[in-house]
Design a protein around this motif. Structure first.
Motif, PDB file in Angstrom:
ATOM      1  N   ALA A  75      51.598  32.759  40.065  1.00 28.67           N
ATOM      2  CA  ALA A  75      50.045  32.277  41.543  1.00 28.67           C
ATOM      3  C   ALA A  75      50.430  33.821  42.377  1.00 28.67           C
ATOM      4  CB  ALA A  75      50.969  31.081  41.952  1.00 28.67           C
ATOM      5  N   MET A  76      50.932  34.744  43.022  1.00 21.69           N
ATOM      6  CA  MET A  76      50.559  35.857  42.801  1.00 21.69           C
ATOM      7  C   MET A  76      49.636  36.902  41.970  1.00 21.69           C
ATOM      8  SD  MET A  76      53.645  36.592  45.017  1.00 21.69           S
ATOM      9  CE  MET A  76      53.643  38.062  46.128  1.00 21.69           C
ATOM     10  N   LEU A  77      50.273  36.927  41.179  1.00 21.35           N
ATOM     11  CA  LEU A  77      49.585  37.626  40.179  1.00 21.35           C
ATOM     12  C   LEU A  77      48.414  37.033  39.694  1.00 21.35           C
ATOM     13  CD1 LEU A  77      49.846  40.242  37.976  1.00 21.35           C
ATOM     14  CD2 LEU A  77      50.408  38.495  36.459  1.00 21.35           C
ATOM     15  N   GLY A  78      47.489  36.176  39.668  1.00 20.97           N
ATOM     16  CA  GLY A  78      46.791  35.708  39.681  1.00 20.97           C
ATOM     17  C   GLY A  78      45.916  35.850  40.761  1.00 20.97           C
ATOM     18  N   ALA A  79      46.210  35.441  42.238  1.00 17.90           N
ATOM     19  CA  ALA A  79      45.391  36.182  43.419  1.00 17.90           C
ATOM     20  C   ALA A  79      44.947  37.400  43.087  1.00 17.90           C
ATOM     21  CB  ALA A  79      46.235  35.226  44.743  1.00 17.90           C
ATOM     22  N   SER A  80      45.864  38.169  43.428  1.00 22.65           N
ATOM     23  CA  SER A  80      45.714  39.662  43.178  1.00 22.65           C
ATOM     24  C   SER A  80      45.121  40.158  42.267  1.00 22.65           C
ATOM     25  CB  SER A  80      47.520  40.016  43.646  1.00 22.65           C
ATOM     26  OG  SER A  80      48.017  40.306  44.350  1.00 22.65           O
ATOM     27  N   THR A  81      44.927  39.462  41.603  1.00 23.66           N
ATOM     28  CA  THR A  81      43.686  40.266  40.172  1.00 23.66           C
ATOM     29  C   THR A  81      42.526  39.837  40.705  1.00 23.66           C
ATOM     30  OG1 THR A  81      45.565  39.960  38.328  1.00 23.66           O
ATOM     31  CG2 THR A  81      43.387  39.675  37.888  1.00 23.66           C
ATOM     32  N   MET A  82      42.368  38.619  41.306  1.00 22.38           N
ATOM     33  CA  MET A  82      41.199  38.046  41.817  1.00 22.38           C
ATOM     34  C   MET A  82      40.053  38.978  42.827  1.00 22.38           C
ATOM     35  SD  MET A  82      40.850  34.161  41.046  1.00 22.38           S
ATOM     36  CE  MET A  82      42.545  33.626  41.623  1.00 22.38           C
ATOM     37  N   LEU A  83      41.740  39.058  43.606  1.00 18.54           N
ATOM     38  CA  LEU A  83      41.554  39.991  45.383  1.00 18.54           C
ATOM     39  C   LEU A  83      40.881  41.361  44.880  1.00 18.54           C
ATOM     40  CD1 LEU A  83      44.623  38.854  47.279  1.00 18.54           C
ATOM     41  CD2 LEU A  83      41.740  38.803  48.183  1.00 18.54           C
ATOM     42  N   VAL A  84      41.405  41.711  43.807  1.00 24.41           N
ATOM     43  CA  VAL A  84      41.336  43.049  43.182  1.00 24.41           C
ATOM     44  C   VAL A  84      40.116  43.261  42.692  1.00 24.41           C
ATOM     45  CG1 VAL A  84      41.935  45.506  41.750  1.00 24.41           C
ATOM     46  CG2 VAL A  84      43.888  43.635  43.122  1.00 24.41           C
ATOM     47  N   ILE A  85      39.671  42.208  42.029  1.00 21.43           N
ATOM     48  CA  ILE A  85      38.384  42.626  41.205  1.00 21.43           C
ATOM     49  C   ILE A  85      37.070  42.333  42.533  1.00 21.43           C
ATOM     50  CG2 ILE A  85      36.902  41.245  39.415  1.00 21.43           C
ATOM     51  CD1 ILE A  85      39.077  40.868  38.116  1.00 21.43           C
ATOM     52  N   SER A  86      37.997  41.032  43.854  1.00 22.93           N
ATOM     53  CA  SER A  86      36.149  41.020  44.395  1.00 22.93           C
ATOM     54  C   SER A  86      36.061  42.551  45.022  1.00 22.93           C
ATOM     55  CB  SER A  86      37.157  40.133  45.289  1.00 22.93           C
ATOM     56  OG  SER A  86      37.073  38.784  44.464  1.00 22.93           O
ATOM     57  N   TYR A  87      37.179  42.897  45.213  1.00 25.37           N
ATOM     58  CA  TYR A  87      36.986  43.837  46.871  1.00 25.37           C
ATOM     59  C   TYR A  87      37.026  45.144  45.756  1.00 25.37           C
ATOM     60  CZ  TYR A  87      37.879  40.672  50.335  1.00 25.37           C
ATOM     61  OH  TYR A  87      37.783  39.662  50.990  1.00 25.37           O
ATOM     62  N   THR A  88      37.059  45.900  44.254  1.00 26.33           N
ATOM     63  CA  THR A  88      36.397  46.630  43.167  1.00 26.33           C
ATOM     64  C   THR A  88      35.014  46.665  43.509  1.00 26.33           C
ATOM     65  OG1 THR A  88      38.154  45.768  41.501  1.00 26.33           O
ATOM     66  CG2 THR A  88      38.788  48.477  43.260  1.00 26.33           C
ATOM     67  N   ILE A  89      34.502  45.863  41.594  1.00 27.64           N
ATOM     68  CA  ILE A  89      33.765  45.750  41.727  1.00 27.64           C
ATOM     69  C   ILE A  89      32.706  45.233  42.196  1.00 27.64           C
ATOM     70  CG2 ILE A  89      32.294  44.814  39.319  1.00 27.64           C
ATOM     71  CD1 ILE A  89      34.979  45.198  38.002  1.00 27.64           C
ATOM     72  N   GLY A  90      33.136  43.764  42.976  1.00 25.77           N
ATOM     73  CA  GLY A  90      32.417  42.264  43.800  1.00 25.77           C
ATOM     74  C   GLY A  90      31.915  43.690  45.084  1.00 25.77           C
ATOM     75  N   THR A  91      32.564  45.089  45.462  1.00 24.27           N
ATOM     76  CA  THR A  91      31.959  45.677  46.249  1.00 24.27           C
ATOM     77  C   THR A  91      30.793  46.098  46.207  1.00 24.27           C
ATOM     78  OG1 THR A  91      33.858  46.931  47.312  1.00 24.27           O
ATOM     79  CG2 THR A  91      31.971  47.448  48.238  1.00 24.27           C
ATOM     80  N   PHE A  92      30.462  46.537  44.947  1.00 25.44           N
ATOM     81  CA  PHE A  92      28.876  47.422  44.278  1.00 25.44           C
ATOM     82  C   PHE A  92      27.845  46.285  43.806  1.00 25.44           C
ATOM     83  CE2 PHE A  92      32.521  50.384  43.609  1.00 25.44           C
ATOM     84  CZ  PHE A  92      32.026  51.362  44.789  1.00 25.44           C
ATOM     85  N   ASN A  93      28.933  44.251  42.789  1.00 22.12           N
ATOM     86  CA  ASN A  93      27.950  43.833  42.441  1.00 22.12           C
ATOM     87  C   ASN A  93      28.459  42.196  42.858  1.00 22.12           C
ATOM     88  OD1 ASN A  93      26.142  42.477  40.919  1.00 22.12           O
ATOM     89  ND2 ASN A  93      26.916  43.312  39.225  1.00 22.12           N
ATOM     90  N   PHE A 105      33.067  33.116  38.394  1.00 21.23           N
ATOM     91  CA  PHE A 105      33.113  31.621  38.350  1.00 21.23           C
ATOM     92  C   PHE A 105      34.314  32.231  36.633  1.00 21.23           C
ATOM     93  CE2 PHE A 105      32.700  28.381  34.828  1.00 21.23           C
ATOM     94  CZ  PHE A 105      32.899  27.062  35.419  1.00 21.23           C
ATOM     95  N   TRP A 106      33.469  32.529  35.438  1.00 20.19           N
ATOM     96  CA  TRP A 106      34.157  32.504  34.667  1.00 20.19           C
ATOM     97  C   TRP A 106      35.156  33.587  34.321  1.00 20.19           C
ATOM     98  CZ3 TRP A 106      33.119  29.504  31.421  1.00 20.19           C
ATOM     99  CH2 TRP A 106      32.204  29.124  31.370  1.00 20.19           C
ATOM    100  N   ILE A 107      35.881  34.838  35.491  1.00 24.76           N
ATOM    101  CA  ILE A 107      37.291  35.869  35.698  1.00 24.76           C
ATOM    102  C   ILE A 107      37.644  34.236  36.618  1.00 24.76           C
ATOM    103  CG2 ILE A 107      37.798  37.246  37.021  1.00 24.76           C
ATOM    104  CD1 ILE A 107      35.227  39.049  36.684  1.00 24.76           C
ATOM    105  N   ALA A 108      37.000  33.480  37.024  1.00 26.79           N
ATOM    106  CA  ALA A 108      37.854  33.021  37.964  1.00 26.79           C
ATOM    107  C   ALA A 108      38.897  31.470  37.199  1.00 26.79           C
ATOM    108  CB  ALA A 108      38.044  32.042  39.109  1.00 26.79           C
ATOM    109  N   THR A 109      38.093  31.653  35.991  1.00 33.34           N
ATOM    110  CA  THR A 109      38.530  30.468  34.890  1.00 33.34           C
ATOM    111  C   THR A 109      39.692  30.922  34.086  1.00 33.34           C
ATOM    112  OG1 THR A 109      36.055  29.571  35.136  1.00 33.34           O
ATOM    113  CG2 THR A 109      37.793  29.246  33.614  1.00 33.34           C
ATOM    114  N   ILE A 110      39.420  31.890  33.723  1.00 34.93           N
ATOM    115  CA  ILE A 110      40.157  33.099  32.715  1.00 34.93           C
ATOM    116  C   ILE A 110      41.790  33.524  33.426  1.00 34.93           C
ATOM    117  CG2 ILE A 110      40.863  35.150  31.595  1.00 34.93           C
ATOM    118  CD1 ILE A 110      37.593  35.395  30.993  1.00 34.93           C
ATOM    119  N   VAL A 111      41.382  33.528  35.535  1.00 33.41           N
ATOM    120  CA  VAL A 111      42.935  34.148  35.652  1.00 33.41           C
ATOM    121  C   VAL A 111      43.668  32.657  35.803  1.00 33.41           C
ATOM    122  CG1 VAL A 111      43.414  34.332  37.862  1.00 33.41           C
ATOM    123  CG2 VAL A 111      41.770  35.902  36.533  1.00 33.41           C
TER     124      VAL A 111
END
Length: 210
Positions: A186-204, A161-167
């Protein structure tokens, strides 16, 4: 030649001992059943009991929460995910359907369900919530014991939630002050959230945003 014969004799003796032990193990329950006037199948059935559980995970508005993890504990011990029922039973265990419903069937040692039963529900961005079921409320039938659980879980402001809000705020600033074209922002923001979701989010899962 004598060595080979000696080895063969040892192998034959070893297999004979193993077979005798197996026959003895299977003959004890049968003898016990005959002494009590029961069949071997009846004794085997008496050693286990079927525990059926079904229910629904909902949000505070009453809508079903899909893809939520459901954990079943009996006597403080977490039960392994079953192979029957509906809902996912992969490495994550029991997961709810899109409407929030779940169902599972466990085969447990006799007398296990006589202890405390606890159902726990969890999904990223939601609070981990548990519900204890009184064994007196269990339904007893020919197919075993059945329990129903409906758990309401509340939203939680986690890392995602906080990462999405900051982005979102940063993208809004870039667009408002025309520091970057709105499409690129908009593309930069979406890309940032996708990268976080499928890197760190894969483990947590707490960091899975999209």
């Amino acid at each position: 030649m004598q060595t080979n014969c000696y080895r063969r004799a040892n192998y034959i003796f070893f297999y004979a001992v193993v077979m005798a032990a197996m026959l003895q193990a299977f003959s004890v329950p049968a003898a016990f059943a005959e002494s009590k006037g029961l069949s071997a199948d009846a004794v085997s059935a008496a050693e286990t009991e079927t525990f059926n559980i079904f229910g629904k995970i909902i949000n505070p508005h009453g809508a079903g929460v899909g893809d939520a993890e459901v954990t079943v504990k009996v006597g403080g011990r977490k039960l392994k995910p079953p192979h029957s029922g509906h809902g996912g039973h992969g490495h994550r265990g029991i997961t709810t359907e899109l409407d929030g419903s779940f169902q599972a069937v466990f085969v447990l040692p006799g007398g296990t369900v006589g202890t405390d039963i606890e159902i726990e529900a969890y999904k990223p961005s939601y609070q981990r919530t548990s519900l204890k079921i009184d064994t007196a409320n269990l339904q007893h039938g020919s197919d075993g014991m059945t329990a129903h659980a409906e758990i309401a879980i509340k939203r939680a402001a986690g890392p995602a939630f906080w990462i999405a809000t900051i982005v979102f705020v940063l993208a809004y600033i870039l667009i408002s002050f025309e520091l970057l074209h709105r499409t690129l922002a908009a593309m930069l923001g979406a890309s940032t959230m996708l990268v976080i979701s499928y890197t760190i989010g894969t483990f947590n899962p707490e960091y899975h945003i999209l």
